[in-house]
Motif scaffolding. Structure first.
Motif, PDB file in Angstrom:
ATOM      1  N   GLN A  77      48.861  52.113  43.906  1.00  0.00           N
ATOM      2  CA  GLN A  77      49.964  52.691  43.137  1.00  0.00           C
ATOM      3  C   GLN A  77      50.204  51.883  41.875  1.00  0.00           C
ATOM      4  OE1 GLN A  77      53.058  52.640  46.073  1.00  0.00           O
ATOM      5  NE2 GLN A  77      53.126  50.424  46.181  1.00  0.00           N
ATOM      6  N   ARG A  78      50.376  52.606  40.773  1.00  0.00           N
ATOM      7  CA  ARG A  78      50.580  51.950  39.477  1.00  0.00           C
ATOM      8  C   ARG A  78      51.947  51.263  39.463  1.00  0.00           C
ATOM      9  NH1 ARG A  78      47.699  52.783  35.214  1.00  0.00           N
ATOM     10  NH2 ARG A  78      47.083  54.886  35.837  1.00  0.00           N
ATOM     11  N   VAL A  79      51.949  50.030  38.978  1.00  0.00           N
ATOM     12  CA  VAL A  79      53.189  49.293  38.739  1.00  0.00           C
ATOM     13  C   VAL A  79      53.124  48.724  37.323  1.00  0.00           C
ATOM     14  CG1 VAL A  79      53.583  48.726  41.179  1.00  0.00           C
ATOM     15  CG2 VAL A  79      52.274  47.152  39.748  1.00  0.00           C
ATOM     16  N   PRO A  80      54.271  48.525  36.686  1.00  0.00           N
ATOM     17  CA  PRO A  80      54.251  48.059  35.294  1.00  0.00           C
ATOM     18  C   PRO A  80      53.961  46.566  35.144  1.00  0.00           C
ATOM     19  CG  PRO A  80      56.498  48.422  36.019  1.00  0.00           C
ATOM     20  CD  PRO A  80      55.596  48.902  37.131  1.00  0.00           C
ATOM     21  N   GLU A  81      54.315  45.783  36.150  1.00  0.00           N
ATOM     22  CA  GLU A  81      54.171  44.333  36.001  1.00  0.00           C
ATOM     23  C   GLU A  81      52.794  43.861  36.465  1.00  0.00           C
ATOM     24  OE1 GLU A  81      55.759  45.290  39.993  1.00  0.00           O
ATOM     25  OE2 GLU A  81      56.511  45.777  38.011  1.00  0.00           O
ATOM     26  N   PRO A  82      52.267  42.805  35.826  1.00  0.00           N
ATOM     27  CA  PRO A  82      50.957  42.275  36.229  1.00  0.00           C
ATOM     28  C   PRO A  82      51.083  41.372  37.463  1.00  0.00           C
ATOM     29  CG  PRO A  82      51.838  40.994  34.412  1.00  0.00           C
ATOM     30  CD  PRO A  82      52.806  42.131  34.641  1.00  0.00           C
ATOM     31  N   LYS A  83      49.961  41.140  38.099  1.00  0.00           N
ATOM     32  CA  LYS A  83      49.905  40.189  39.212  1.00  0.00           C
ATOM     33  C   LYS A  83      50.160  38.805  38.625  1.00  0.00           C
ATOM     34  CE  LYS A  83      46.708  38.576  42.798  1.00  0.00           C
ATOM     35  NZ  LYS A  83      46.952  37.169  42.640  1.00  0.00           N
ATOM     36  N   THR A  84      51.031  38.026  39.274  1.00  0.00           N
ATOM     37  CA  THR A  84      51.387  36.734  38.698  1.00  0.00           C
ATOM     38  C   THR A  84      51.164  35.546  39.623  1.00  0.00           C
ATOM     39  OG1 THR A  84      53.677  36.986  39.427  1.00  0.00           O
ATOM     40  CG2 THR A  84      53.147  37.739  37.193  1.00  0.00           C
ATOM     41  N   ALA A  85      50.861  35.782  40.888  1.00  0.00           N
ATOM     42  CA  ALA A  85      50.717  34.658  41.822  1.00  0.00           C
ATOM     43  C   ALA A  85      49.627  34.962  42.850  1.00  0.00           C
ATOM     44  CB  ALA A  85      52.040  34.400  42.534  1.00  0.00           C
ATOM     45  N   LYS A  86      49.253  33.947  43.585  1.00  0.00           N
ATOM     46  CA  LYS A  86      48.252  34.093  44.638  1.00  0.00           C
ATOM     47  C   LYS A  86      48.782  35.025  45.726  1.00  0.00           C
ATOM     48  CE  LYS A  86      45.603  31.285  47.969  1.00  0.00           C
ATOM     49  NZ  LYS A  86      45.027  32.435  48.541  1.00  0.00           N
ATOM     50  N   ASN A  87      47.874  35.858  46.238  1.00  0.00           N
ATOM     51  CA  ASN A  87      48.247  36.737  47.349  1.00  0.00           C
ATOM     52  C   ASN A  87      48.660  35.914  48.564  1.00  0.00           C
ATOM     53  OD1 ASN A  87      46.971  38.518  45.609  1.00  0.00           O
ATOM     54  ND2 ASN A  87      45.701  39.443  47.165  1.00  0.00           N
ATOM     55  N   ARG A  88      49.584  36.409  49.325  1.00  0.00           N
ATOM     56  CA  ARG A  88      49.937  35.802  50.606  1.00  0.00           C
ATOM     57  C   ARG A  88      49.191  36.518  51.730  1.00  0.00           C
ATOM     58  NH1 ARG A  88      52.384  31.065  50.659  1.00  0.00           N
ATOM     59  NH2 ARG A  88      53.355  31.646  52.607  1.00  0.00           N
ATOM     60  N   PHE A  89      48.384  37.498  51.380  1.00  0.00           N
ATOM     61  CA  PHE A  89      47.678  38.340  52.332  1.00  0.00           C
ATOM     62  C   PHE A  89      46.407  38.784  51.636  1.00  0.00           C
ATOM     63  CE2 PHE A  89      47.775  41.517  55.722  1.00  0.00           C
ATOM     64  CZ  PHE A  89      47.017  42.545  55.211  1.00  0.00           C
ATOM     65  N   HIS A  90      45.268  38.734  52.327  1.00  0.00           N
ATOM     66  CA  HIS A  90      44.034  39.227  51.721  1.00  0.00           C
ATOM     67  C   HIS A  90      43.144  39.817  52.815  1.00  0.00           C
ATOM     68  CE1 HIS A  90      42.516  35.183  52.893  1.00  0.00           C
ATOM     69  NE2 HIS A  90      41.394  35.842  53.102  1.00  0.00           N
ATOM     70  N   LEU A  91      42.138  40.554  52.398  1.00  0.00           N
ATOM     71  CA  LEU A  91      41.198  41.166  53.337  1.00  0.00           C
ATOM     72  C   LEU A  91      39.930  40.334  53.420  1.00  0.00           C
ATOM     73  CD1 LEU A  91      41.458  44.964  52.451  1.00  0.00           C
ATOM     74  CD2 LEU A  91      42.702  43.680  54.185  1.00  0.00           C
ATOM     75  N   ASP A  92      39.403  40.183  54.626  1.00  0.00           N
ATOM     76  CA  ASP A  92      38.095  39.582  54.865  1.00  0.00           C
ATOM     77  C   ASP A  92      37.143  40.717  55.181  1.00  0.00           C
ATOM     78  OD1 ASP A  92      39.078  37.002  54.577  1.00  0.00           O
ATOM     79  OD2 ASP A  92      39.383  36.699  56.711  1.00  0.00           O
ATOM     80  N   ILE A  93      36.033  40.768  54.473  1.00  0.00           N
ATOM     81  CA  ILE A  93      35.047  41.832  54.649  1.00  0.00           C
ATOM     82  C   ILE A  93      33.816  41.226  55.312  1.00  0.00           C
ATOM     83  CG2 ILE A  93      33.619  43.545  53.480  1.00  0.00           C
ATOM     84  CD1 ILE A  93      35.721  43.432  51.203  1.00  0.00           C
ATOM     85  N   GLY A  94      33.530  41.664  56.517  1.00  0.00           N
ATOM     86  CA  GLY A  94      32.375  41.161  57.254  1.00  0.00           C
ATOM     87  C   GLY A  94      31.187  42.096  57.102  1.00  0.00           C
ATOM     88  N   VAL A  95      30.123  41.598  56.477  1.00  0.00           N
ATOM     89  CA  VAL A  95      28.925  42.418  56.287  1.00  0.00           C
ATOM     90  C   VAL A  95      27.690  41.799  56.919  1.00  0.00           C
ATOM     91  CG1 VAL A  95      29.760  43.505  54.165  1.00  0.00           C
ATOM     92  CG2 VAL A  95      28.409  41.409  54.016  1.00  0.00           C
ATOM     93  N   ALA A  96      27.788  40.538  57.346  1.00  0.00           N
ATOM     94  CA  ALA A  96      26.598  39.814  57.796  1.00  0.00           C
ATOM     95  C   ALA A  96      26.069  40.290  59.131  1.00  0.00           C
ATOM     96  CB  ALA A  96      26.872  38.315  57.859  1.00  0.00           C
ATOM     97  N   GLY A  97      26.908  40.763  60.029  1.00  0.00           N
ATOM     98  CA  GLY A  97      26.432  41.188  61.337  1.00  0.00           C
ATOM     99  C   GLY A  97      26.244  40.013  62.276  1.00  0.00           C
ATOM    100  N   PRO A  98      25.708  40.278  63.448  1.00  0.00           N
ATOM    101  CA  PRO A  98      25.614  39.238  64.484  1.00  0.00           C
ATOM    102  C   PRO A  98      24.647  38.104  64.145  1.00  0.00           C
ATOM    103  CG  PRO A  98      24.501  41.228  65.193  1.00  0.00           C
ATOM    104  CD  PRO A  98      25.204  41.553  63.906  1.00  0.00           C
ATOM    105  N   ASP A  99      23.666  38.353  63.297  1.00  0.00           N
ATOM    106  CA  ASP A  99      22.688  37.314  62.971  1.00  0.00           C
ATOM    107  C   ASP A  99      23.110  36.462  61.785  1.00  0.00           C
ATOM    108  OD1 ASP A  99      21.084  38.224  65.017  1.00  0.00           O
ATOM    109  OD2 ASP A  99      20.020  39.629  63.708  1.00  0.00           O
ATOM    110  N   ASP A 100      24.334  36.687  61.263  1.00  0.00           N
ATOM    111  CA  ASP A 100      24.858  35.926  60.137  1.00  0.00           C
ATOM    112  C   ASP A 100      23.860  35.902  58.977  1.00  0.00           C
ATOM    113  OD1 ASP A 100      26.848  34.520  58.825  1.00  0.00           O
ATOM    114  OD2 ASP A 100      26.074  32.583  59.469  1.00  0.00           O
TER     115      ASP A 100
END
Length: 144
Positions: A77-100
């Motif tokens: 969703q569009r907001v007028p203000e820019p991001k100004t600080a580090k996220n307190r929440f982020h996503l981890d994306i796992g793509v490596a699978g069981p063999d790392d």
């Protein structure tokens, strides 16, 4: 008193300067797709007209869904203000699978960099490795 289990749906909402661009990045990152328009509407433009949304407001929102129906919906969703600080929440994306397989991680990171993301750091800790990144608007994520 007996309580019944409640079905909880999760949506991740993301503030953005450019919702369509950020949605394209995250669709690539997560293997998601654009959410189809609601039933009874051939397009999002038709839906917007039916609820009185001005056509120039269409790019104020973008929504993605997991094609497998497992992951949460993502709403940008569009907001007028820019991001100004580090996220307190982020996503981890796992793509490596069981063999790392580190090559899978690096290939995904390269795709995300091509889509506007940036590598912040490569980390290894307690036998785990991951790449810290930001999306095109500076939101943090990790790929492992």
């Amino acid at each position: 008193m007996e309580t019944r289990p409640v079905h909880v749906r999760v949506q991740v909402s993301v503030d953005a300067a450019d919702p369509p661009r950020l949605a394209r990045f995250w669709a690539l990152a997560l293997g998601y797709e654009d959410q189809p328009p609601p039933p009874g509407h051939d397009s999002w433009e038709a839906f917007a007209a039916s609820v009185g949304m001005p056509p120039e407001s269409l790019d104020d929102y973008a929504a993605l869904v997991d094609p497998a129906g497992v992951g949460p919906r993502l709403l940008f969703q569009r907001v007028p203000e820019p991001k100004t600080a580090k996220n307190r929440f982020h996503l981890d994306i796992g793509v490596a699978g069981p063999d790392d397989d580190h090559a899978l991680v690096e290939a995904h990171v390269a795709r995300l960099v091509d889509a506007g993301g940036a590598v912040v750091a490569r980390r290894t800790e307690n036998g785990e490795s991951w790449v810290v990144m930001t999306d095109p608007e500076g939101n943090e994520l990790c790929v492992q």
